[in-house]
Design a protein around this motif. Sequence first.
Motif, PDB file in Angstrom:
ATOM      1  N   SER A 117      16.760  47.355  75.968  1.00  0.00           N
ATOM      2  CA  SER A 117      15.569  46.626  75.527  1.00  0.00           C
ATOM      3  C   SER A 117      15.769  45.114  75.545  1.00  0.00           C
ATOM      4  N   ASP A 118      14.678  44.409  75.800  1.00  0.00           N
ATOM      5  CA  ASP A 118      14.647  42.964  75.633  1.00  0.00           C
ATOM      6  C   ASP A 118      14.282  42.594  74.205  1.00  0.00           C
ATOM      7  N   PHE A 119      13.553  43.477  73.542  1.00  0.00           N
ATOM      8  CA  PHE A 119      13.075  43.186  72.188  1.00  0.00           C
ATOM      9  C   PHE A 119      12.830  44.507  71.474  1.00  0.00           C
ATOM     10  N   VAL A 120      13.207  44.573  70.205  1.00  0.00           N
ATOM     11  CA  VAL A 120      12.998  45.771  69.394  1.00  0.00           C
ATOM     12  C   VAL A 120      12.058  45.429  68.237  1.00  0.00           C
ATOM     13  N   ILE A 121      11.005  46.203  68.107  1.00  0.00           N
ATOM     14  CA  ILE A 121      10.117  46.086  66.958  1.00  0.00           C
ATOM     15  C   ILE A 121      10.480  47.193  65.978  1.00  0.00           C
ATOM     16  N   VAL A 122      10.728  46.816  64.730  1.00  0.00           N
ATOM     17  CA  VAL A 122      11.119  47.771  63.693  1.00  0.00           C
ATOM     18  C   VAL A 122       9.958  47.902  62.702  1.00  0.00           C
ATOM     19  N   PRO A 123       9.107  48.925  62.865  1.00  0.00           N
ATOM     20  CA  PRO A 123       7.988  49.071  61.926  1.00  0.00           C
ATOM     21  C   PRO A 123       8.493  49.469  60.540  1.00  0.00           C
ATOM     22  N   LEU A 124       7.870  48.888  59.518  1.00  0.00           N
ATOM     23  CA  LEU A 124       8.248  49.192  58.145  1.00  0.00           C
ATOM     24  C   LEU A 124       6.987  49.295  57.299  1.00  0.00           C
ATOM     25  N   ALA A 125       6.756  50.477  56.717  1.00  0.00           N
ATOM     26  CA  ALA A 125       5.653  50.652  55.780  1.00  0.00           C
ATOM     27  C   ALA A 125       6.119  50.239  54.389  1.00  0.00           C
ATOM     28  N   PRO A 126       5.205  49.804  53.514  1.00  0.00           N
ATOM     29  CA  PRO A 126       5.595  49.329  52.184  1.00  0.00           C
ATOM     30  C   PRO A 126       5.978  50.465  51.243  1.00  0.00           C
ATOM     31  N   GLU A 127       7.089  51.110  51.555  1.00  0.00           N
ATOM     32  CA  GLU A 127       7.604  52.222  50.764  1.00  0.00           C
ATOM     33  C   GLU A 127       9.043  51.892  50.366  1.00  0.00           C
ATOM     34  N   PRO A 128       9.341  51.805  49.087  1.00  0.00           N
ATOM     35  CA  PRO A 128      10.702  51.435  48.666  1.00  0.00           C
ATOM     36  C   PRO A 128      11.799  52.287  49.288  1.00  0.00           C
ATOM     37  N   LEU A 129      11.555  53.576  49.459  1.00  0.00           N
ATOM     38  CA  LEU A 129      12.588  54.452  50.012  1.00  0.00           C
ATOM     39  C   LEU A 129      12.808  54.223  51.506  1.00  0.00           C
ATOM     40  N   ALA A 130      11.955  53.425  52.125  1.00  0.00           N
ATOM     41  CA  ALA A 130      12.118  53.145  53.551  1.00  0.00           C
ATOM     42  C   ALA A 130      13.044  51.968  53.813  1.00  0.00           C
ATOM     43  N   VAL A 131      13.347  51.189  52.791  1.00  0.00           N
ATOM     44  CA  VAL A 131      14.116  49.958  52.999  1.00  0.00           C
ATOM     45  C   VAL A 131      15.543  50.252  53.453  1.00  0.00           C
TER      46      VAL A 131
END
Length: 235
Positions: A117-131
């Motif tokens: 990849s040239d660029f990675v997008i890391v999606p993050l929903a506002p869920e504490p357990l996802a951090v």
Amino acid sequence: MHVDRAIPSTAIDPGGLKIISLANQKGGMGKTTVTMQLAAALSRRHRVLVVDVDPQQSTVWWAENAERHLPFDFAGRQQPSVLSRLSLLAGEYDFVIVDTPGSLEDTRILEVVVDASDFVIVPLAPEPLAVEPTMRTIQRLIEPRGTRFAVLLNRIDPRVHGQLDTWKELLDVTLGVPRLDAYLRQYKAQADAPVLGRLVTTVRDNRSTQGAIWDVTLLGLEVTEQLSPQLQGAW
């Protein structure tokens, strides 16, 4: 893009094909939605190919529901090894968007994708357990490879006062990771999109859809500016 920590300036060629992958070992963060909607937004002005290396084939299901209304080319389910050959398509596409698995068991697939990849997008929903799993993805899989990346806040609830600012501060100050200025809010139009096969380019722009269309359009503009500034004028 907001960056408190320097992003490695490794080899983003100002021209040519750009490979963008969506990655997070935490499932349910919206990788497939971002893949399909970002591809649609970019396809308004650019040549786009979507590749799916996720065994769940969520983009395949979405594409089938869309029937013949996809505004971009779709490669369907592929083995990660195909990514090493994508440079051969440089004359045919401006962007390749890659959807990836969201699990700890598919680490090897993610390693191959990030390397390509040239660029990675890391999606993050506002869920504490996802951090924690999100940071693990960044620290163990992305940063060691020197690949440029940024977190995309996804599914921000516009009804929750202060939610966006809280999560921006978490990323910028507490965690100190690169973050895209664009973000995606939680709308029913987005939630229903996969089963209905709808994309920002195929829905009517009205009161129920304009927020989602606006969010994805801003994301497409920012991604283009980050990776291919010479294409920005095409918008």
